[in-house]
Structures are given as C-alpha cells and as structure tokens.
Design a protein around this motif. Structure first.
Motif, PDB file in Angstrom:
ATOM      1  N   THR A   1       0.810  -1.215   0.000  1.00 34.96           N
ATOM      2  CA  THR A   1       0.000   0.000   0.000  1.00 34.96           C
ATOM      3  C   THR A   1       0.847   1.272   0.000  1.00 34.96           C
ATOM      4  N   GLU A   2       1.981   1.274   0.691  1.00 32.39           N
ATOM      5  CA  GLU A   2       2.806   2.474   0.722  1.00 32.39           C
ATOM      6  C   GLU A   2       3.397   2.763  -0.648  1.00 32.39           C
ATOM      7  N   ASN A   3       3.870   1.721  -1.325  1.00 36.28           N
ATOM      8  CA  ASN A   3       4.384   1.918  -2.676  1.00 36.28           C
ATOM      9  C   ASN A   3       3.277   2.370  -3.626  1.00 36.28           C
ATOM     10  N   ALA A   4       2.085   1.824  -3.442  1.00 37.78           N
ATOM     11  CA  ALA A   4       0.954   2.239  -4.276  1.00 37.78           C
ATOM     12  C   ALA A   4       0.646   3.711  -4.055  1.00 37.78           C
ATOM     13  N   ARG A   5       0.618   4.128  -2.800  1.00 38.21           N
ATOM     14  CA  ARG A   5       0.304   5.523  -2.479  1.00 38.21           C
ATOM     15  C   ARG A   5       1.374   6.463  -3.055  1.00 38.21           C
ATOM     16  N   TRP A   6       2.658   6.089  -2.890  1.00 41.13           N
ATOM     17  CA  TRP A   6       3.743   6.933  -3.394  1.00 41.13           C
ATOM     18  C   TRP A   6       3.659   7.073  -4.916  1.00 41.13           C
ATOM     19  N   THR A   7       3.349   5.967  -5.602  1.00 42.58           N
ATOM     20  CA  THR A   7       3.245   6.013  -7.062  1.00 42.58           C
ATOM     21  C   THR A   7       2.071   6.885  -7.495  1.00 42.58           C
ATOM     22  N   LEU A   8       0.982   6.832  -6.765  1.00 42.89           N
ATOM     23  CA  LEU A   8      -0.153   7.707  -7.076  1.00 42.89           C
ATOM     24  C   LEU A   8       0.217   9.177  -6.919  1.00 42.89           C
ATOM     25  N   GLU A   9       1.044   9.480  -5.936  1.00 41.00           N
ATOM     26  CA  GLU A   9       1.457  10.868  -5.739  1.00 41.00           C
ATOM     27  C   GLU A   9       2.299  11.347  -6.926  1.00 41.00           C
ATOM     28  N   GLN A  10       3.138  10.457  -7.488  1.00 38.78           N
ATOM     29  CA  GLN A  10       3.919  10.836  -8.673  1.00 38.78           C
ATOM     30  C   GLN A  10       2.989  11.068  -9.863  1.00 38.78           C
ATOM     31  N   THR A  11       1.992  10.210  -9.996  1.00 36.12           N
ATOM     32  CA  THR A  11       1.017  10.379 -11.078  1.00 36.12           C
ATOM     33  C   THR A  11       0.265  11.693 -10.924  1.00 36.12           C
ATOM     34  N   LEU A  12      -0.032  12.056  -9.697  1.00 34.62           N
ATOM     35  CA  LEU A  12      -0.762  13.295  -9.438  1.00 34.62           C
ATOM     36  C   LEU A  12       0.058  14.515  -9.844  1.00 34.62           C
ATOM     37  N   VAL A  13       1.381  14.461  -9.666  1.00 38.62           N
ATOM     38  CA  VAL A  13       2.233  15.570 -10.111  1.00 38.62           C
ATOM     39  C   VAL A  13       2.058  15.795 -11.609  1.00 38.62           C
ATOM     40  N   LEU A  14       2.050  14.695 -12.371  1.00 29.77           N
ATOM     41  CA  LEU A  14       1.819  14.811 -13.812  1.00 29.77           C
ATOM     42  C   LEU A  14       0.418  15.350 -14.114  1.00 29.77           C
TER      43      LEU A  14
END
Length: 450
Positions: free
Chosen positions: A167-180
């Motif tokens: 879940t932590e890796n999923a959340r971090w990856t979503l945050e990178q997607t949100l930057v885009l």
C-alpha cells in the motif's frame, strides 16, 4: 536399641555418558528441524528476485536459448518478444528488455510492466516487485515518451502495487502520477480530468476516501499545449553509423550462424550441437575483430561529424552489451567460452563505452543550435540514467549521474514535470517535480563528468 541403618539416597547419580547422549540427541534434533525448515523455505517460502542485478542473474538456464540466440540472427526484438510471451518464457523476455540498449522506449517500458504482471501469479513476487520498480523509474526517466503515457503507466503500476499488498508503494506512485496530472502542460482537459478521477478512485480503494474524493474533485481549468516533437537525441540514435561492406559481411555471417544455431536447437529439442555452437562462436569473434578495427578507424577521423560520432559510440555500446551478455551466459547457454573466461574485462569495456558516450556527447550537443542544446543534454542524461536504473549500465557511478542530471534539469529554461534523483545507500531514488524556468543569474554550473 541400636540405630537403624541409613536409607539409600533415592536420587541415583546418572553416569556422564548419559548427558553426553542427551546433548547429542538435542543437537541432532535441532539440525533435523533446521534442515526441514530450510527445505520448506526453499520449496514453499518466498523466492528471491532473480533480476535484481540483471548482469548477475543467477539462473541463466531459465532463458530459452533458441529464442535468445534468435535475436542474434537479425530478428526484430518485437518478434522475439511475441514468441517468448506466447510460450510464457518470461526470463527470455526479461533478458531482452533489460540488456538491449537499442530498444524503443515505449517497448521497453511496456514489456517491463507486462513482466511485473506475469511474474506475480507464478509465485515470483520478488521479481514482480523488481520489475515494478524498473517500470516506475523508467516511466519518470525516459526522455522520449509523452506525459500521457508516463501517467498511464504509473497509474497501472500503483494498481499493481496495491494488488501485491504494497500500500505504501501504491500511495507513493499515485502521488507521482498526481504531479503529472496537475502540472504537465501537455495533457488535454479530458485526459487530465480522467486522471484525477482514476487517481482518486485508487486512493479510495486504498482506504483513504477523503484523499480520493479531494483528488477527484480537482477542477481542470486550462487546455494543455501540444507535446513537443521527438527529441533530437532519439532521431540521432535511431540510425546506425555508416559501415563498410567488410563489416556488413561479418554481421551477415554472424546472423546466418545464429540462425543455424536456432534451427539446430529446434531440431534437437532444445539443445544445439557442439559444431553449430562453435561455428557461432567463431563468427562472433570474427565480427568483434572487425568491429574493433571499424571503431578505431571511425574515432580516429578528425573530420568526423558530431552526430556520426554519437551514432558510432552508441553502436559500440550495443555490440559490447552483446559480448557481455554472451560472456554472462545470458543467451541461455554457453556460446562463447573465450568471452566467458574474460567476462570481467568485457563488463569494464561496456561500462567505459557508456561513459564515453555520455562524456563525448558534449561535442554533439555543442554542434546543435543554441536553443536546442540544453534539452539535448538533459535527454542524454536521462537516457544514460535509465540504463543505470535497470542495471544495463554496469558499474554506473550513481552519485555522479544524479548530480549531473539534477543540475542540467535545474538549468533548463523550460516549464514542465521532470525527474529528480537522490541517492540513498548507493541506490538512486527517482521522483517527479514541477519546475519553471530559473530566475536570471540562478543557473548552476554543470559538474564535470567522469
């Protein structure tokens, strides 16, 4: 009345040999239980990742030699990929995707993500995690893919992390997607809104309803601008250097020998005869000698155009990767015993060739119009760093690569979403950030390259 005789001591003293036997029994039991536990862990427990260090993959026999050597016969990587995936030859695809310098970015990125999805269901979750990290890093680093593809890949990776319980890796990856999704200037309004909705939905599925609803509700006010054309670097590296007929003949001879190996391997049910293996080995050695003479001659020309030099440097890297892969038995079989004996030297040669491309690309950058030079320099930084991120760049100096890329991007007179690297315990950590052009007089000097 006389005194009664003393009663015998009910606690009989045991002989020393008894305790020795007890200790031996306990030791044997401990060894037996430990052996059973070790066997169970090997048989049923979590398996270690085989592709965490691609050049040192510990079980190269998992690679299908017939399909892997087929790539030496001039077969397009996409065709090898299709046949390998049809037969569930995942490790064959892994070697192809990780160890081939000349591979279109979209193909490499897509193949790595597919491997992450395919490894998880066959009890190789460690490799699934490794390939998810590779996919994430490349989605942020590669210089020649558009931001829509970056976002789509990262969104898929986040979902795959969640499926693995990370879940932590999923959340971090979503945050990178949100930057885009928030800051990329190249997304259309419908695409940006859909990303907000998809990111929000994934946050909800991670149990963070408040965050998910907030992201899904972000308004889209402006339309994106057209994505810039393919980078100048890609157009240069997509072409081979001009080769003399003598070298072209050596290449054709090697391709024919590789095809003969594949045909024999198929006819014999998965094992090529010593004769065809030796024939392929000889053709590879002949080509190596011919290429050395060619590269020496090319790089000695004072009149060599910078773009032609860059193509020749890249071509040498591609060949040195083939040599090192054969020396590492990563074509699934032993095909070049002489190269295997000097494997370390061939790895050093590959590393030095990549360093030379990075350093001497300054000549090519300087030959471009002034307004194209910063973007070209950053594109080269990102390409070289992407090779380091997946292990293709053997022996990479990650600290230097990080400093160089970060400072070149900081000096770039552009607005958009870019990667940024930090190094922790010798490993690079990539993330995305939004930047605007630097203020006048605030451009840092680039560090010297190795």
């Amino acid at each position: 009345m006389t005194d009664a005789a003393p009663l015998p001591d009910p606690k009989r003293r045991l002989p020393p040999i008894f305790w020795v036997l007890i200790v031996l029994l306990v030791a044997l039991l401990a060894v037996g239980i430990g052996s059973l536990a070790y066997y169970a862990r090997l048989t049923y427990g979590p398996k270690e990742a085989l592709w965490a260090e691609p050049w040192d993959m510990p079980e190269p026999e998992r690679i299908n030699a017939g399909l892997a050597v087929w790539s030496l016969a001039g077969t397009e990587p996409s065709k090898v990929y299709q046949h390998a995936m049809a037969g569930e030859e995942l490790d064959t695809v892994a070697a192809l995707a990780l160890l081939t310098p000349r591979l279109p970015s979209g193909q490499r990125l897509g193949w790595l993500d597919v491997l992450a999805q395919r490894y998880a269901p066959i009890e190789r979750e460690a490799d699934a995690r490794v390939f998810l990290r590779y996919t994430t890093d490349l989605a942020m680093l590669l210089p020649d893919i558009d931001d829509q593809l970056r976002a789509d890949i990262l969104l898929k990776v986040a979902e795959e992390w969640r499926a693995l319980g990370e879940t932590e890796n999923a959340r971090w990856t979503l945050e990178q997607t949100l930057v885009l999704a928030q800051y990329s200037p190249y997304l259309t309004k419908p695409a940006r809104k859909q990303l907000f909705l998809d990111i929000g939905d994934q946050f909800v599925q991670l149990g963070d309803s408040a965050r998910g609803q907030a992201v899904a509700a972000i308004p889209v006010l402006t339309e994106g601008v057209p994505q810039p054309p393919v980078s100048t670097l890609t157009s240069v590296l997509s072409r081979y250097p001009e080769r003399p007929p003598s070298l072209e003949k050596l290449i054709a001879d090697r391709e024919a020998a590789a095809q003969a190996y594949v045909d024999d391997w198929n006819q014999r049910g998965g094992q090529a005869a010593a004769g065809v293996t030796s024939f392929l080995n000889n053709r590879l050695v002949d080509e190596d000698l011919g290429r050395d003479a060619f590269y020496d001659e090319v790089f000695s020309r004072e009149s060599l155009a910078p773009d032609e030099q860059t193509r020749a440097l890249f071509d040498r890297i591609e060949w040195y990767a083939i040599r090192y892969r054969a020396a590492s038995r990563l074509y699934g079989a032993s095909i070049t015993p002489d190269w295997e004996a000097k494997r370390m030297d061939l790895g050093i040669a590959l590393r030095d060739a990549i360093v030379a491309l990075h350093n001497r690309s300054n000549d090519w950058v300087a030959s471009l119009p002034a307004d194209q030079q910063p973007e070209a320099r950053v594109a080269m930084d990102r390409l070289i760093f992407s090779w380091a991120a997946i292990g293709l760049y053997v022996g990479a100096n990650v600290d230097l690569l990080s400093d160089t890329m970060n400072q070149d991007i900081a000096a770039l007179n552009a607005t958009g979403v870019f990667p940024r690297s930090t190094v922790e315990n010798g490993r690079a950590r990539i993330e995305l950030f939004y930047k605007t052009p630097p203020a006048p007089g605030d451009i840092s000097q680039r560090p010297p390259q190795q």
